[in-house]
Write an enzyme that holds these catalytic residues in place. Structure first.
Site, PDB file in Angstrom:
ATOM      1  N   ASP A   1     -12.464  -4.200 -11.233  1.00  6.98           N
ATOM      2  CA  ASP A   1     -13.301  -5.540 -10.643  1.00  6.98           C
ATOM      3  C   ASP A   1     -13.337  -6.605 -11.738  1.00  6.98           C
ATOM      4  O   ASP A   1     -13.285  -7.286 -11.608  1.00  6.98           O
ATOM      5  CB  ASP A   1     -14.687  -4.883 -10.514  1.00  6.98           C
TER       6      ASP A   1
ATOM      7  N   HIS B   1       0.765  -1.135   0.048  1.00  7.65           N
ATOM      8  CA  HIS B   1       0.187   0.114  -0.179  1.00  7.65           C
ATOM      9  C   HIS B   1       0.837   1.184  -0.023  1.00  7.65           C
ATOM     10  O   HIS B   1       0.724   2.233  -0.465  1.00  7.65           O
ATOM     11  CB  HIS B   1      -0.873   0.108   1.108  1.00  7.65           C
TER      12      HIS B   1
ATOM     13  N   CYS C   1     -13.284   2.585 -17.481  1.00 13.53           N
ATOM     14  CA  CYS C   1     -13.344   3.494 -16.276  1.00 13.53           C
ATOM     15  C   CYS C   1     -12.368   3.072 -15.328  1.00 13.53           C
ATOM     16  O   CYS C   1     -12.345   3.602 -14.235  1.00 13.53           O
ATOM     17  CB  CYS C   1     -14.582   4.103 -15.806  1.00 13.53           C
TER      18      CYS C   1
ATOM     19  N   GLU D   1     -18.101  -5.243 -15.239  1.00 10.56           N
ATOM     20  CA  GLU D   1     -17.153  -5.481 -14.336  1.00 10.56           C
ATOM     21  C   GLU D   1     -17.292  -6.992 -13.738  1.00 10.56           C
ATOM     22  O   GLU D   1     -16.369  -7.398 -12.960  1.00 10.56           O
ATOM     23  CB  GLU D   1     -17.057  -4.367 -13.206  1.00 10.56           C
TER      24      GLU D   1
HETATM   25  C1  PEP Z   1     -14.077  -0.662 -11.600  1.00  9.68           C
HETATM   26  O1  PEP Z   1     -14.109  -1.665 -11.172  1.00  9.68           O
HETATM   27  O2  PEP Z   1     -12.897  -0.847 -12.278  1.00  9.68           O
HETATM   28  C2  PEP Z   1     -14.200   0.589 -11.274  1.00  9.68           C
HETATM   29  C3  PEP Z   1     -14.312   1.689 -12.219  1.00  9.68           C
HETATM   30  O3  PEP Z   1     -15.148   0.756 -10.163  1.00  9.68           O
HETATM   31  P1  PEP Z   1     -14.653   0.770  -8.692  1.00  9.68           P
HETATM   32  O4  PEP Z   1     -13.052   1.028  -8.816  1.00  9.68           O
HETATM   33  O5  PEP Z   1     -15.188   1.878  -8.090  1.00  9.68           O
HETATM   34  O6  PEP Z   1     -15.097  -0.475  -8.109  1.00  9.68           O
HETATM   35 MG    MG Z   2     -16.171  -1.660  -9.808  1.00 11.61          MG
END
Ligand code: PEP
Ligand code: MG
Length: 678
Positions: free
Chosen positions: A568, A308, A615, A544
């Protein structure tokens, strides 16, 4: 009082995860619950206490319950232990696999840089790149100042008040650190501070400290000895998961102790000029607290690139080297070094030409960033005329304003759960409406994708009662939770539809795995649209979960767009917990399996005339960008500071070449091979 003797059948005994299940069940009852194991006794409502019993597989424990609901409590605990405390493989049906555990590493391990020994023949020490960037400057050894605690007991009430105040202050600091990480969109790093906050609420730990104060020990001494004993005990249990908890306990314990003895800041003796920090290791909270004006970068003897601390350094834009070995502790104070976070090399006492080369590289990187900023307002069009939309991932209205400054063409993801965290009750429809309206107005009619509440998994909400889950990432998360609590979704959708009058909003559902979930959610939106007398908001899903990618053609008939959440999607495709420090280096979104799912989604979407964004973090990874563009991604939605450089990189690409590259990537066998292509 009721008692029960029972055998722990879990393969690894009562380790962190089953113990947490046990504690959470115990906490649901009023009764006093104790667990006995051999000579040792633990409070069943305290995780640390239970862990320090060191209960191994096949050992017997005695559960003793006394209080009003003793029968129900004992029955629930018995049932939970018999059914494996959230784990499926128990002693009786345990597969014979323990010998195989140390199998040869898989080929993807090639991508993880291995620490190398110091090169004694030169002035260079080779570690592992922790966070990119170059820093030049004098070193400063950051050693934890030994906190000397002297007995200053005055009165029980005074000591107890001091302790309470120190804990409250520490909690305030931890919440701030968590917020800082949330603002950098570094959610899993933020979760570290949740663990720390949880440790500060451990009843048993507090009881022990209060007991010592009752025996006329000062708050500081009582706290220090309790924390140290517990951390040692937990560390000695030889369980890597618990070792991490011991480090957390130490970290959070010393935070409170520093407050108690008035040595509140880690860097209180810090030089007044900028330095490169050398340390044995840094805790995540140390790293977040580093003053960006005084720290040019850091190099640690231990740690790893996926720990981390390194992840936080990347989020803060702080060049870092990790795993550089013990040798760094012998470097004399004030030595000038060049820290190259791109290569992992620390150059000691560089000569003039080494300094000039590094300074030039540093300058080139800076100029690239600046140039990217100058042209941030221009579209991202490849040199053969293919345009990719570059959007922002935001967590609130403040990010939207910055996104506009840095050239965002849309908001590809508003993580609305950030509006729901850090509160004791959910934000009202009006509060949500105000935020969505502000974002819609700030973005001046550019589209804003509002992702509906994505809680569960690593983001539980205190005011949503959820059953303890053995695998929260596979549990009631995202759309699943909202469909089970439709009132939450209704309020949110109403707020979005009202705010849509002030801009161009879109709705996106997270964690969708089945078309029926989409249909239910869409029905709710349709009902609210009818009630408000509005229509036509665009709606899409996040891809995802592998099933959503595999069924993209079925979804494509219904949705207006797809946005691929590679964070995800990678975790679920490779079955690697995205928060697992040991797996972080292997959990690579450029794995061909993930790329094939992305390819499948894009083909199905384009066939139906729908567009696809990415994203997840992969969208800002310089090695991934040409491949994603080549696969046909229409939009890259990235963290706000990355927008200008992502745009600049897209402009440097040739679409025809990226298509060929993407096809080669799909044929690779491992993420390592894919990364070798670019
Ligand atoms: C993802 O899972 O790639 C995403 C953009 O959502 P989060 O990171 O908020 O789970
Ligand atoms: Mg996600």
């Amino acid at each position: 009082m009721k008692q029960l003797e029972i055998t722990i059948q879990n393969l690894t005994g009562l380790h962190a995860r089953p113990a947490k299940v046990f504690v959470n069940i115990a906490k649901g009852y009023q009764s006093d619950i104790r667990v006995f194991h051999g000579e040792k006794k633990a409070n069943a409502k305290s995780l640390i206490s239970l862990l320090t019993l060191g209960v191994e597989a096949g050992s017997q424990i005695t559960i003793e319950v006394s209080g009003e609901d003793e029968e129900e409590a004992l029955a629930a605990l018995e049932m939970a232990v018999l059914s494996g405390l959230g784990e499926e493989e128990l002693l009786d049906n345990a597969p014979k696999q323990t010998q195989d555990k140390q199998k040869a590493p898989s080929p993807v391990e090639e991508v993880i840089p291995q620490p190398q020994l110091a090169d004694t023949a030169t002035n260079k020490i080779k570690g592992v790149p922790g966070a990119p960037g170059i820093a030049i400057g004098p070193i400063y050894h950051l050693k934890r100042t030994e906190i000397s605690v002297v007995e200053t007991f005055e009165s029980e009430s005074k000591e107890k008040n001091q302790l309470q105040e120190a804990i409250e202050k520490a909690k305030g600091q931890l919440k701030q650190l968590r917020k800082k990480m949330m603002e950098q969109n570094a959610k899993s790093e933020a979760a570290i501070f949740d663990v720390h906050l949880e440790l500060l609420d451990d009843v048993d730990l507090l009881d022990e400290v209060l007991g010592k104060i009752n025996q006329k020990q000062s708050a500081a001494l009582a706290w220090q000895s309790t924390i140290e004993d517990r951390a040692k005990l937990v560390a000695s249990l030889n369980d890597p998961l618990l070792a991490a908890r011991a480090a957390d306990l130490h970290d959070v314990g010393y935070r409170v102790l520093r407050i108690l003895v008035g040595a509140d800041s880690l860097t209180h003796e810090f030089p007044d000029h900028p330095v490169i920090i050398l340390a044995d290791d840094l805790s995540p909270s140390d790293t977040v607290s580093l003053d960006r004006d005084k720290v040019l970068g850091f190099c640690t003897a231990r740690g790893g690139p996926t720990a981390h601390t390194a992840i936080i350094a990347r989020a803060l834009g702080l060049p870092a080297i990790v795993s550089a070995g013990e040798r760094i502790s012998g470097i004399s104070e004030q030595t000038t070094v060049i820290l190259n976070g791109n290569t992992g090399v620390l150059t000691l006492n560089p000569d003039q030409s080494e300094i000039s080369t590094a300074a030039k590289q540093q300058q080139d990187e800076k100029e690239l960033r600046q140039q990217a900023r100058v042209s941030a307002g221009e579209p991202a069009i490849t040199n053969d005329g293919h345009r990719v939309e570059i959007a922002a991932n935001i967590g609130g209205a403040k990010d939207a304003a910055q996104a506009m400054e840095l050239g965002a063409e849309a908001v590809g993801l508003l993580r609305t759960e950030f509006l729901f965290l850090d509160r004791v009750n959910p934000p009202s429809e009006d509060e949500q409406f105000a935020v969505y309206r502000e974002i819609a107005q700030t973005m001046q009619n550019q589209p804003v994708i509002i992702r509906t509440l994505d809680v569960g998994g690593d983001k539980p909400l205190p005011y949503i009662q959820m059953v303890e889950e053995a695998n929260p990432f596979l549990g009631e998360r995202g759309i699943r939770l909202c469909l089970n609590r439709p009132e939450l979704l209704r309020e949110q959708i109403t707020a979005v539809l009202r705010a849509n009058e002030y801009g161009t909003l879109r709705i996106m559902f997270p964690m969708v795995s089945d078309v029926s979930e989409w249909k239910q959610a869409q029905k709710i939106v349709a009902q609210i649209e009818a009630a408000l007398g509005v229509s036509g908001i665009e709606m899409g899903i996040m891809v995802e979960v592998p099933s959503a990618a595999l069924m993209a053609d079925a979804f494509a008939e219904h949705v207006d767009f797809f946005s691929i959440g590679t964070n995800d999607l990678t975790q679920y495709t490779l079955a690697m917990d995205r928060m697992h420090p040991q797996l972080a280096g292997k959990s690579d979104g450029l794995h061909p399996a993930v790329l094939r799912l992305i390819d499948m989604t894009i083909k199905a979407a384009h066939h139906a005339g729908k567009w696809v964004g990415v994203c997840g973090e992969l969208g800002a990874d310089p090695q991934a960008i040409p491949i994603l563009v080549g696969l046909g991604v229409d939009e890259l939605s990235v963290t706000v500071p990355a927008i200008p450089t992502v745009k600049a990189q897209v402009r440097s690409l040739n679409y025809e070449e990226t298509k060929a590259l993407a096809q080669s990537a799909l044929k690779c066998a491992t993420a390592y091979e894919v990364r070798q292509l670019t």
